[in-house]
Scaffold this motif. Structure first.
Motif, PDB file in Angstrom:
ATOM      1  N   THR A 125      -2.563 -10.395   2.930  1.00  0.00           N
ATOM      2  CA  THR A 125      -1.456 -10.012   3.795  1.00  0.00           C
ATOM      3  C   THR A 125      -0.805  -8.746   3.249  1.00  0.00           C
ATOM      4  N   VAL A 126      -0.807  -7.692   4.052  1.00  0.00           N
ATOM      5  CA  VAL A 126      -0.128  -6.461   3.664  1.00  0.00           C
ATOM      6  C   VAL A 126       1.338  -6.629   4.033  1.00  0.00           C
ATOM      7  N   VAL A 127       2.209  -6.738   3.030  1.00  0.00           N
ATOM      8  CA  VAL A 127       3.626  -7.027   3.270  1.00  0.00           C
ATOM      9  C   VAL A 127       4.462  -5.768   3.444  1.00  0.00           C
ATOM     10  N   ALA A 128       3.940  -4.617   2.972  1.00  0.00           N
ATOM     11  CA  ALA A 128       4.709  -3.376   3.114  1.00  0.00           C
ATOM     12  C   ALA A 128       3.814  -2.171   2.885  1.00  0.00           C
ATOM     13  N   GLU A 129       4.211  -1.046   3.497  1.00  0.00           N
ATOM     14  CA  GLU A 129       3.571   0.233   3.257  1.00  0.00           C
ATOM     15  C   GLU A 129       4.624   1.208   2.748  1.00  0.00           C
ATOM     16  N   ALA A 130       4.203   2.145   1.899  1.00  0.00           N
ATOM     17  CA  ALA A 130       5.134   3.118   1.319  1.00  0.00           C
ATOM     18  C   ALA A 130       4.505   4.503   1.370  1.00  0.00           C
ATOM     19  N   SER A 131       5.354   5.524   1.549  1.00  0.00           N
ATOM     20  CA  SER A 131       4.844   6.891   1.650  1.00  0.00           C
ATOM     21  C   SER A 131       4.994   7.666   0.355  1.00  0.00           C
ATOM     22  N   ASP A 132       5.630   7.059  -0.655  1.00  0.00           N
ATOM     23  CA  ASP A 132       5.730   7.706  -1.964  1.00  0.00           C
ATOM     24  C   ASP A 132       5.984   6.657  -3.036  1.00  0.00           C
ATOM     25  N   GLY A 133       5.993   7.086  -4.292  1.00  0.00           N
ATOM     26  CA  GLY A 133       6.136   6.150  -5.391  1.00  0.00           C
ATOM     27  C   GLY A 133       7.467   5.426  -5.409  1.00  0.00           C
ATOM     28  N   ALA A 134       8.537   6.133  -5.045  1.00  0.00           N
ATOM     29  CA  ALA A 134       9.861   5.515  -5.038  1.00  0.00           C
ATOM     30  C   ALA A 134       9.915   4.373  -4.025  1.00  0.00           C
ATOM     31  N   LEU A 169      -1.846   2.092  -5.163  1.00  0.00           N
ATOM     32  CA  LEU A 169      -1.062   3.300  -5.358  1.00  0.00           C
ATOM     33  C   LEU A 169      -1.944   4.545  -5.347  1.00  0.00           C
ATOM     34  N   ASP A 170      -1.581   5.490  -4.508  1.00  0.00           N
ATOM     35  CA  ASP A 170      -2.221   6.799  -4.565  1.00  0.00           C
ATOM     36  C   ASP A 170      -1.697   7.522  -5.809  1.00  0.00           C
ATOM     37  N   ILE A 171      -2.522   8.359  -6.416  1.00  0.00           N
ATOM     38  CA  ILE A 171      -2.089   9.103  -7.604  1.00  0.00           C
ATOM     39  C   ILE A 171      -1.062  10.166  -7.248  1.00  0.00           C
ATOM     40  N   ARG A 172      -1.397  11.008  -6.276  1.00  0.00           N
ATOM     41  CA  ARG A 172      -0.536  12.140  -5.924  1.00  0.00           C
ATOM     42  C   ARG A 172       0.312  11.816  -4.702  1.00  0.00           C
ATOM     43  N   MET A 173       1.623  11.674  -4.925  1.00  0.00           N
ATOM     44  CA  MET A 173       2.576  11.416  -3.848  1.00  0.00           C
ATOM     45  C   MET A 173       3.860  12.188  -4.136  1.00  0.00           C
ATOM     46  N   PRO A 174       4.634  12.528  -3.095  1.00  0.00           N
ATOM     47  CA  PRO A 174       5.902  13.248  -3.300  1.00  0.00           C
ATOM     48  C   PRO A 174       6.977  12.353  -3.914  1.00  0.00           C
ATOM     49  N   ARG A 175       8.047  12.977  -4.374  1.00  0.00           N
ATOM     50  CA  ARG A 175       9.211  12.322  -5.000  1.00  0.00           C
ATOM     51  C   ARG A 175       8.842  11.631  -6.310  1.00  0.00           C
ATOM     52  N   MET A 176       7.972  10.636  -6.252  1.00  0.00           N
ATOM     53  CA  MET A 176       7.501   9.960  -7.452  1.00  0.00           C
ATOM     54  C   MET A 176       6.006   9.718  -7.306  1.00  0.00           C
ATOM     55  N   ILE A 191       0.846  -1.193   0.000  1.00  0.00           N
ATOM     56  CA  ILE A 191       0.000   0.000   0.000  1.00  0.00           C
ATOM     57  C   ILE A 191       0.878   1.238   0.000  1.00  0.00           C
ATOM     58  N   ALA A 192       0.666   2.122  -0.975  1.00  0.00           N
ATOM     59  CA  ALA A 192       1.453   3.350  -1.069  1.00  0.00           C
ATOM     60  C   ALA A 192       0.548   4.573  -1.039  1.00  0.00           C
ATOM     61  N   ASP A 193       0.736   5.409  -0.028  1.00  0.00           N
ATOM     62  CA  ASP A 193      -0.018   6.657   0.106  1.00  0.00           C
ATOM     63  C   ASP A 193       0.790   7.562   1.022  1.00  0.00           C
ATOM     64  N   ASP A 194       0.865   8.848   0.705  1.00  0.00           N
ATOM     65  CA  ASP A 194       1.679   9.742   1.520  1.00  0.00           C
ATOM     66  C   ASP A 194       0.994  10.140   2.816  1.00  0.00           C
ATOM     67  N   GLN A 195      -0.277   9.776   2.989  1.00  0.00           N
ATOM     68  CA  GLN A 195      -0.986  10.068   4.233  1.00  0.00           C
ATOM     69  C   GLN A 195      -1.003   8.807   5.098  1.00  0.00           C
ATOM     70  N   GLU A 196      -0.364   8.882   6.252  1.00  0.00           N
ATOM     71  CA  GLU A 196      -0.209   7.707   7.105  1.00  0.00           C
ATOM     72  C   GLU A 196      -1.551   7.138   7.562  1.00  0.00           C
ATOM     73  N   LEU A 197      -2.501   8.013   7.886  1.00  0.00           N
ATOM     74  CA  LEU A 197      -3.799   7.535   8.349  1.00  0.00           C
ATOM     75  C   LEU A 197      -4.535   6.768   7.247  1.00  0.00           C
ATOM     76  N   VAL A 198      -4.406   7.241   6.015  1.00  0.00           N
ATOM     77  CA  VAL A 198      -5.027   6.546   4.895  1.00  0.00           C
ATOM     78  C   VAL A 198      -4.383   5.179   4.703  1.00  0.00           C
ATOM     79  N   ARG A 199      -3.048   5.150   4.713  1.00  0.00           N
ATOM     80  CA  ARG A 199      -2.314   3.890   4.562  1.00  0.00           C
ATOM     81  C   ARG A 199      -2.723   2.887   5.622  1.00  0.00           C
ATOM     82  N   SER A 200      -2.689   3.325   6.864  1.00  0.00           N
ATOM     83  CA  SER A 200      -2.986   2.403   7.966  1.00  0.00           C
ATOM     84  C   SER A 200      -4.434   1.950   7.921  1.00  0.00           C
TER      85      SER A 200
END
Length: 220
Positions: A29-38, A54-61, A7-16
């Motif tokens: 099984t959620v194996v990993a969380e990411a805060s940006d595309g990279a 994947l969230d559309i709008r995230m920093p870095r990538m 799961i990739a989203d720059d908002q921690e509450l959304v991810r969790s």
């Protein structure tokens, strides 16, 4: 079979929140969380998940570029999540190779269903994404690097018919009715179409049906 998810989203509450919903399913099984595309691309390299949210709008990538890299370099299926439903985001996500597109306000049960659908190789679009949108996509953004005739030559007449019906948005059961065959036969035809044309899923088959000229943009 357990479906592994990143799961990739720059908002921690959304991810969790998404992680909590999906981890509650016995076969997820959620194996990993990411805060940006990279981070998402790195997580896919490390864990080789079945599905990536994947969230559309995230920093870095952003999610579109992350989807492009993930789809080109792995067999993971990508499900896009966004608060926006403008056409351009959908166009970019589809061309990046995404198998699904849902708004972030999706209901809990619909999110779970979407992951299940995408995990088994099907495609899923939000109700706002219609055949008209796909038709507009091809009309507005033709791809000069596509040589559809060559690929179509490899299809049998029944497979071409299947591709046309896919392009019109029909389900397997609807295609079976239209072609007067069993759903098992339709699944075989769909698999053959995807394999022969080098497509990841039904979303790309819909696009191919328009780009090949089998369906004319704007027609019914």
């Amino acid at each position: 079979m357990t479906v592994s998810i990143v799961i990739a989203d720059d908002q921690e509450l959304v991810r969790s929140g998404f992680a909590m919903i999906l981890d509650s399913q016995p076969d997820f099984t959620v194996v990993a969380e990411a805060s940006d595309g990279a981070e998402a691309v790195a997580a896919v390299t490390e864990y080789a998940p079945d599905v990536v949210l994947l969230d559309i709008r995230m920093p870095r990538m952003d999610g579109i570029e992350a989807a492009r890299r993930i789809c080109a370099g792995s067999s993971s299926r990508v499900l896009m999540l966004t608060t926006f439903d403008q056409d351009d985001y959908v166009y970019d996500a589809l061309y990046a190779g995404a198998s699904g597109f849902l708004l972030k306000d999706v209901r809990r049960d619909d999110l779970v269903h979407a992951v299940r659908v995408v995990a088994v190789g099907e495609s899923l679009l939000a109700p706002t994404v219609t055949r008209r949108l796909i038709s507009d996509l091809v009309a507005r953004r033709p791809r000069s690097d596509v040589s559809p005739a060559t690929g179509l030559d490899a299809l049998t007449s029944r497979e071409k018919e299947t591709l046309v019906l896919l392009g019109r948005g029909l389900s397997n059961s609807e295609i079976a009715t239209a072609m007067v065959v069993s759903e098992h036969t339709v699944k075989t035809h769909v698999s053959n179409v995807l394999a022969k044309l080098g497509l990841r899923d039904r979303v790309q088959a819909v696009i191919a049906a328009y780009e090949s000229g089998l369906i004319v943009a704007g027609s019914s």
